[in-house]
Design an enzyme around this catalytic site. Structure first.
Site, PDB file in Angstrom:
ATOM      1  CB  VAL A 293     -56.074  20.746 -32.811  1.00  0.00           C
ATOM      2  CG1 VAL A 293     -54.810  19.888 -32.785  1.00  0.00           C
ATOM      3  CG2 VAL A 293     -57.308  19.864 -32.756  1.00  0.00           C
ATOM      4  CD  GLU A 298     -51.901  18.431 -27.852  1.00  0.00           C
ATOM      5  OE1 GLU A 298     -50.801  19.020 -27.896  1.00  0.00           O
ATOM      6  OE2 GLU A 298     -52.738  18.481 -28.772  1.00  0.00           O
ATOM      7  CG  ASP A 340     -28.339  24.188  13.850  1.00  0.00           C
ATOM      8  OD1 ASP A 340     -28.737  25.131  14.532  1.00  0.00           O
ATOM      9  OD2 ASP A 340     -29.018  23.186  13.598  1.00  0.00           O
ATOM     10  CG  ASP A 616     -33.824  22.920  16.445  1.00  0.00           C
ATOM     11  OD1 ASP A 616     -33.853  23.933  17.174  1.00  0.00           O
ATOM     12  OD2 ASP A 616     -32.810  22.241  16.251  1.00  0.00           O
TER      13      ASP A 616
END
Length: 894
Positions: A293, A298, A340, A616
């Site tokens: 555990v 968890e 661009d 493109d």
């Protein structure tokens, strides 16, 4: 509208269409009840009610049972299943049922987070509504593609995604049908009669929903929508591909298996040790259960998914729509941006600044240009007025017609009346041309890059004209050349652009100015501070692009301009990209973008590439992060991209990179937080086992479950929303090969935070027992004189772990900077999570029913005072470690 299928036969029936698209065009129009003016708005609304929206029905999602089973069989869940089985074998049914409840609660929690993440990605469609251009009531208008109905007259051009199955009525297109046929080469579609004996997909006059136009312009009548299209038919037969794990999630799953293997191995080894030192079987099993555990983080996977989904939502609000969760992680390691120029670095608000003619030389704009230049500039455009009275079209063309004088509506109407043919702009040729009636003959009007137009002109002093082009370009102006040619009176309209665009006469040059966006210069500085390099890939003139680069600060430490990018060989490209210069790739074609993306990837760079045109798409797909323009971009570019900028702004890319770094850092923060608690949860069980039972269990398994599920979860989630650490954009990009979990992180989690926390909680445990007179081996079970002291001691261990979590959370907020730089209250969610875990722990300690269930007891004030100092000690130890690291970096350099 009766359907006639005497030509289409089975193929038409398979397509589910309401009319046979291969019938003669007059008959098809009659059956669909449409004409040159399109449908009326009222008729379209009626048909929408009959046919339904033009949407392909999505496949149903995986069933809840299947999703839940995935969570229940996760490696970390399997560890808990093993622990629960051991509890039942040992006769500890209460503990066993508690572990099973934890498994179920954790699975439901993970399921909810996954659902929230899916919704975050699916909701992005609202940012990018697909639209189609239709003719209704005789007017061109834009409508949502979902509102198209059979009979609609749609307009298609280069870059559009075909919104429905349709029959061309005039014009011609090149269409990419690869998604339907698997053939990569575009095919030609034109308004022509149907061919006998060919399949529906091979018909030369049909286009299909979801395919893309790579060239040309055309009108078409919709004959099938929604699930009745070819795409809808295929979708109905197809299985929806499951969502793939991001690289980050894949890494964490590997770590989860590693944790499971280590936990099982440690459990087996210490079970053997327990048996050798004479521990009873029940105690040995209790130890194994506690070890399993304690090893299970968890909330790890759902917290990571939630952090990525939150990053996607934040970026969407900032103007960057990310289409995949994994892209958020990739953004954080981007080290090259290829952008661009027009519309991305600049405002895309062109205005005519100067013009030049052979007769008058350079003239500043302000008056009306010479009539011949006005006529040529107006004829060679495709801009038009929308129904709201606004000009729509390419910003460059809008600037040309606005700068060409008054009476624009009348001139555009006359232009459309005279027009006979249009050859759309070709990115490779860098030209556009039209053929229009001029008196008793036809005339050709051409505009484009000066080099391309001049190469097709005769009778000019080319070097002198190019000197003027260079002078204008160095001022940051975009220069276009305009040419014309008169055809003989009896000449027919040329059918090929090669026949039209030749033997031209130069009319003049125009210089357009597009001012840089005001925020781009600051964004470029942030790129340089963050170790990112920025290259410009543009079809514009090199001098123009270099002037814009200089205005926004691109070119550090130096700028290299490639005037003709298409002529660069691969080995030259490799040399440039591995140097220290930022580069302007001028006169580039879409293929240039692809070559640059390929070369950068080959050199191990993480590339973000912008684009807006249909051509493109290959480069956007090849780059790690393809960035399409949401406003000016085509559907093809948006489809191929990973991220879409809703504001077309370069600064938004830099914001996205910063957000990607922040999300990645936050994932590391809560992994550190969760891992740091493994050591103080395991050490109590090791002390118990190695002492052979002489030291009672300092922490019960139920108390560990209360910590991992109750007190730990909310702070972990809050760390996923931590603001960016100071200096996040002042450090180089992380190597793409570096995993999210590193050796330094584990040393910090286990060797510093974990060991300090373990020492503190074990110290307070022994303090409470020794104060009560306990000696090793003394009985502490139910009924023994020291039983209450033992309950108090385990409660002190539990409370000590909770307070150590607070110190760990504060330490985990920053990897390099001090907490003072970050600010104590800058993450209110974390403060709320800490408040919740304190209240939750107090309830377990002081509420009688919970005391009986979890084996706790009220703590005396002196113990509370000791425990209250734990957060400062844990945080302070890590703060000193980080301070030493900062001083060391200052001395040795980064």
């Amino acid at each position: 509208m009766p359907a006639r299928r005497h030509h289409a036969g089975d193929a038409a029936g398979a397509a589910g269409i309401s009319a046979d698209p291969r019938e003669p065009l007059p008959l098809l129009r009659k059956e669909l009840g449409t004409g040159e003016r399109g449908l009326s708005g009222r008729e379209a609304a009626r048909r929408l009610a009959v046919y339904g929206p033009n949407q392909v029905r999505r496949r149903e999602k995986r069933s809840l049972v299947r999703l839940l089973s995935t969570q229940l069989l996760h490696p970390l869940a399997l560890l808990l299943w093993g622990a629960g089985a051991l509890a039942f074998v040992a006769g500890m049914s209460v503990l066993g049922w508690a572990i099973l409840a934890v498994i179920l609660v954790n699975a439901v929690f993970a399921l909810l987070q996954e659902h929230q993440a899916e919704r975050a990605v699916e909701a992005l469609a609202a940012y990018l509504p697909e639209q189609a251009h239709v003719v209704r009531d005789g007017r061109r208008q834009a409508v949502d593609a979902a509102e198209l109905v059979p009979g609609d007259l749609i307009l298609l051009e280069e870059g559009d995604k075909v919104p429905a199955d349709a029959r061309l009525t005039d014009g011609a297109l090149e269409v990419d049908l690869s998604m339907l046929t698997g053939e990569s080469a575009p095919v030609e579609r034109m308004a022509a009669p149907a061919e006998e004996g060919v399949g529906l997909l091979r018909e030369p006059n049909l286009v299909f929903s979801g395919t893309t136009c790579t060239g040309g312009e055309a009108r078409a009548i919709v004959f099938a929508t929604g699930g009745h299209t070819e795409l809808g038919r295929i979708a109905a037969l197809s299985q929806r591909a499951p969502r793939g794990d991001s690289p980050l999630e894949t890494q964490v799953k590997k770590v989860a298996w590693l944790i499971a293997a280590v936990a099982v191995g440690m459990g087996a080894v210490f079970l053997l040790i327990g048996a050798l030192v004479g521990l009873p079987l029940t105690d040995a099993l209790m130890f194994a259960i506690g070890l399993l555990v304690a090893n299970v983080p968890e909330g790890l996977l759902p917290t990571i998914t939630l952090a990525l989904a939150a990053g996607v939502r934040v970026l969407a609000r900032q103007g960057a729509v990310v289409k995949r969760l994994s892209a958020v992680e990739t953004l954080g390691s981007t080290n090259v941006i290829c952008t661009d120029k027009t519309g991305t670095l600049t405002q895309n608000r062109m205005r005519l600044q100067v013009y030049w003619t052979p007769q008058h030389g350079v003239t500043a704009s302000g008056g009306t240009p010479p009539p011949e230049l006005v006529r040529a500039m107006t004829e060679c455009t495709t801009v038009s007025y929308d129904q709201g009275g606004d000009l729509q079209g390419d910003p460059t063309e809008i600037a040309l017609v606005l700068g060409s004088g008054p009476d624009l509506p009348a001139r555009l109407a006359a232009r459309d009346h005279r027009r006979r043919a249009v050859f759309s702009f070709d990115a490779r040729l860098r030209l556009m041309s039209v053929i229009a009636q001029s008196g008793d003959h036809l005339a050709v009007y051409v505009k484009g890059a000066p080099e391309a137009v001049l190469a097709r002109c005769s009778g000019i002093d080319r070097p002198a004209v190019m000197a003027v082009v260079g002078e204008l370009a160095r001022k940051g102006l975009r220069v276009l050349a305009v040419g014309t040619r008169d055809l003989p009176p009896d000449a027919a309209t040329p059918r090929r652009r090669e026949d039209a665009e030749t033997g031209l006469r130069l009319v003049g040059l125009v210089g357009l100015y597009d001012p840089p966006r005001p925020e781009v210069a600051g964004a470029v500085r942030r790129c340089h501070d963050a170790g990112l390099r920025v290259h410009i890939v543009t079809g514009d003139n090199g001098a123009t692009a270099a002037a814009v680069a200089g205005e926004v600060g691109i070119g550090v430490p130096r700028l290299h301009v490639v005037p003709e990018s298409e002529k660069v060989h691969d080995h030259e490209l490799d040399g440039m990209l591995t140097g220290d210069a930022e580069i302007v790739f001028a006169r580039s074609s879409p293929e240039t973008k692809l070559k640059v993306a390929d070369a950068l990837r080959a050199h191990g760079q993480i590339v973000a590439m912008t684009g807006d045109g249909a051509n493109d798409a290959p480069a956007l797909h090849q780059a790690h992060i393809g960035v399409a323009m949401g406003r000016s971009g085509t559907d093809v570019a948006r489809e191929a991209s990973t991220m879409v900028l809703t504001d077309d702004n370069f600064a938004t890319i830099v914001t996205a990179v910063e957000s990607g770094r922040r999300v990645y850092d936050n994932v590391r923060k809560f992994i550190l937080y969760i891992f740091a608690h493994t050591v103080p949860e395991i050490v109590p069980f090791l002390v118990f086992a190695l002492s052979g039972g002489l030291v009672p269990l300092p922490l019960t398994v139920l108390q560990i479950l209360a910590i991992d599920l109750g007190t730990e979860t909310l702070p972990a989630l809050a760390l996923g929303r931590e603001p960016a650490e100071p200096g996040i954009m002042n450090r180089p990009p992380r190597p793409s090969s570096r995993g999210v979990i590193t050796r330094d992180m584990l040393i910090r989690a286990w060797g510093y935070l974990g060991l300090v926390s373990a020492a503190l909680v074990m110290g307070v445990f022994f303090y409470v027992l020794w104060r009560a007179g306990w000696h090793p081996g003394d009985p502490t079970g139910d009924g023994a004189a020291l039983h209450h002291a033992y309950l108090t001691a385990t409660t002190a261990t539990f409370a000590g772990l909770v307070t150590c979590q607070i110190g760990t959370a504060m330490a985990a907020r920053t990897e390099h900077a001090s907490l003072r730089q970050v600010g104590l209250t800058t993450n209110p969610l974390l403060l709320a999570g800490i408040a919740f875990e304190v209240l939750f722990a107090a309830a377990l300690i002081y509420v009688p029913p919970l005391q009986r269930l979890f084996g706790t007891a009220a703590l005396p004030w002196d113990v509370l005072a000791v425990i209250a100092a734990f957060p400062v000690i844990v945080w302070g130890t890590d703060e000193l470690r980080r301070r030493r690291a900062r001083l060391s970096r200052d001395v040795t350099g980064p």
